[in-house]
Scaffold this motif. Structure first.
Motif, PDB file in Angstrom:
ATOM      1  N   LEU A 106       6.240  10.604   5.936  1.00  0.00           N
ATOM      2  CA  LEU A 106       5.749   9.708   4.901  1.00  0.00           C
ATOM      3  C   LEU A 106       5.307   8.408   5.553  1.00  0.00           C
ATOM      4  N   TRP A 107       4.226   7.832   5.032  1.00  0.00           N
ATOM      5  CA  TRP A 107       3.870   6.488   5.455  1.00  0.00           C
ATOM      6  C   TRP A 107       3.281   5.732   4.270  1.00  0.00           C
ATOM      7  N   HIS A 108       3.453   4.400   4.315  1.00  0.00           N
ATOM      8  CA  HIS A 108       3.204   3.596   3.130  1.00  0.00           C
ATOM      9  C   HIS A 108       2.660   2.235   3.518  1.00  0.00           C
ATOM     10  N   TYR A 109       1.815   1.682   2.642  1.00  0.00           N
ATOM     11  CA  TYR A 109       1.410   0.290   2.771  1.00  0.00           C
ATOM     12  C   TYR A 109       1.791  -0.434   1.489  1.00  0.00           C
ATOM     13  N   SER A 211      -5.859  -4.737  -1.853  1.00  0.00           N
ATOM     14  CA  SER A 211      -5.269  -4.667  -3.189  1.00  0.00           C
ATOM     15  C   SER A 211      -4.742  -3.272  -3.510  1.00  0.00           C
ATOM     16  N   THR A 212      -4.433  -2.505  -2.474  1.00  0.00           N
ATOM     17  CA  THR A 212      -4.076  -1.100  -2.674  1.00  0.00           C
ATOM     18  C   THR A 212      -2.700  -0.790  -2.124  1.00  0.00           C
ATOM     19  N   ASP A 213      -1.743  -0.541  -3.015  1.00  0.00           N
ATOM     20  CA  ASP A 213      -0.428  -0.059  -2.620  1.00  0.00           C
ATOM     21  C   ASP A 213      -0.523   1.464  -2.532  1.00  0.00           C
ATOM     22  N   ILE A 214      -0.225   2.017  -1.373  1.00  0.00           N
ATOM     23  CA  ILE A 214      -0.541   3.431  -1.183  1.00  0.00           C
ATOM     24  C   ILE A 214       0.530   4.157  -0.368  1.00  0.00           C
ATOM     25  N   TRP A 215       0.765   5.419  -0.756  1.00  0.00           N
ATOM     26  CA  TRP A 215       1.646   6.339  -0.041  1.00  0.00           C
ATOM     27  C   TRP A 215       0.817   7.490   0.524  1.00  0.00           C
ATOM     28  N   ALA A 226      -2.326  11.598  -0.983  1.00  0.00           N
ATOM     29  CA  ALA A 226      -2.138  10.149  -1.123  1.00  0.00           C
ATOM     30  C   ALA A 226      -1.785   9.827  -2.566  1.00  0.00           C
ATOM     31  N   TYR A 227      -1.026   8.772  -2.740  1.00  0.00           N
ATOM     32  CA  TYR A 227      -0.692   8.301  -4.079  1.00  0.00           C
ATOM     33  C   TYR A 227      -0.945   6.804  -4.115  1.00  0.00           C
ATOM     34  N   VAL A 228      -1.922   6.399  -4.914  1.00  0.00           N
ATOM     35  CA  VAL A 228      -2.310   4.997  -5.036  1.00  0.00           C
ATOM     36  C   VAL A 228      -1.746   4.467  -6.345  1.00  0.00           C
ATOM     37  N   GLU A 229      -1.093   3.308  -6.302  1.00  0.00           N
ATOM     38  CA  GLU A 229      -0.491   2.803  -7.529  1.00  0.00           C
ATOM     39  C   GLU A 229      -0.688   1.311  -7.688  1.00  0.00           C
ATOM     40  N   SER A 230      -0.651   0.899  -8.957  1.00  0.00           N
ATOM     41  CA  SER A 230      -0.692  -0.510  -9.327  1.00  0.00           C
ATOM     42  C   SER A 230       0.397  -0.733 -10.357  1.00  0.00           C
ATOM     43  N   ALA A 231       0.469  -1.948 -10.916  1.00  0.00           N
ATOM     44  CA  ALA A 231       1.478  -2.221 -11.926  1.00  0.00           C
ATOM     45  C   ALA A 231       1.230  -1.419 -13.194  1.00  0.00           C
ATOM     46  N   ALA A 232      -0.028  -0.996 -13.403  1.00  0.00           N
ATOM     47  CA  ALA A 232      -0.383  -0.322 -14.654  1.00  0.00           C
ATOM     48  C   ALA A 232      -0.405   1.192 -14.545  1.00  0.00           C
TER      49      ALA A 232
END
Length: 280
Positions: A106-109, A211-215, A226-232
């Motif tokens: 797994l890797w994440h930003y 602006s991209t939180d990503i797994w 990949a899984y890209v997420e935001s607050a919404a």
């Protein structure tokens, strides 16, 4: 303009309706997935996953399908409805969680908040509370998050790399003692052989995931999602070309980040409340 078809008997759930429309249109045009791939230029596996409801695809491919089938705007409108449907976000997150449990690396930003795998109980409580959770729901989510974190210490735990924007480490918890405990936890977690923590400092300048939180999850059979997420919302991305494009961005961010050793020193200076300097 082509006549709109009756929707009687079609699913009213946006994601399923979108997939049904794709299958019906391809059937009525008597084309195979491979023929569709040859005509439009995307891999046939993407169209197969879209027709199964496993992925929504992107706006470019949906617009191309609208043009091919002669349904100007119809598929794009259904796609937008499916994209905004909260039910499908929950379904994607559940699938992501299943894949995370099966991942071999797994890797994440992190752009603004620490990843759940690195959070203390107090940090998890504060962030989840900000999302509106209370009572038993809050406690259940906290325990679920901590159980995921505990897996990193198992003998057969997968390797995990986290790149943390400096803004993550500059955004303190309301509880000063809780924040110090969280920073200490990062220092204790970094020496684990399977955990790598890097910091992307402010002075690294502009970068490609601002602006991209990503797994990213590498799966047992060798593929990566990949899984890209935001607050919404969040979106699970499984199409190989889209994942590879995001991976290239991640690699460029990793090149700009501090080394693991320098990152540890950076976190230590935050814990000691001394000025943090970097050579980047």
């Amino acid at each position: 303009m082509p006549n709109r078809r009756a929707v009687t008997g079609r699913s009213r759930e946006p994601r399923r309706r979108f997939a049904q429309e794709l299958r019906q249109l391809r059937s009525s045009h008597k084309v195979t997935l491979r023929q569709l791939s040859d005509r439009l230029g995307w891999d046939y596996s993407l169209f197969a996953k879209m027709e199964k409801g496993e992925t929504l695809g992107g706006p470019e491919v949906v617009e191309a399908l609208d043009a091919f089938y002669g349904t100007p705007g119809l598929l794009l409108a259904l796609w937008e409805l499916a994209l905004s449907d909260k039910t499908q976000f929950k379904e994607q997150y559940r699938r992501y969680m299943q894949l995370e449990a099966e991942a071999v690396s797994l890797w994440h930003y992190a752009v603004s908040v620490l990843p759940g795998l690195l959070q203390t109980r107090e940090y998890a409580r504060e962030t989840l509370s900000l999302g509106g959770l209370t009572g038993a729901d809050l406690e259940g989510q906290i325990e679920a998050r901590l159980s995921r974190r505990a897996g990193l210490a198992e003998p057969d735990a997968p390797p995990f790399r986290a790149i943390l924007s400096e803004s993550v480490l500059r955004t303190r918890m309301t509880d000063a003692d809780g924040w110090r405990a969280q920073l200490q936890h990062l220092l204790e977690g970094a020496p684990l052989g399977n955990v790598t923590i890097q910091v992307l400092p402010f002075n690294a300048g502009l970068y490609r995931l601002m602006s991209t939180d990503i797994w990213f999850l590498r799966l047992l059979e060798g593929g990566t999602v990949a899984y890209v997420e935001s607050a919404a919302r969040g979106e699970l991305i499984e199409h190989s070309e889209a994942v590879e494009a995001l991976q290239r961005r991640y690699d460029s961010v990793r090149d700009q980040a501090l080394s693991p050793g320098e990152s540890r020193k950076f976190i230590q200076c935050l814990l000691e409340e001394t000025p943090c300097t970097t050579s980047t």
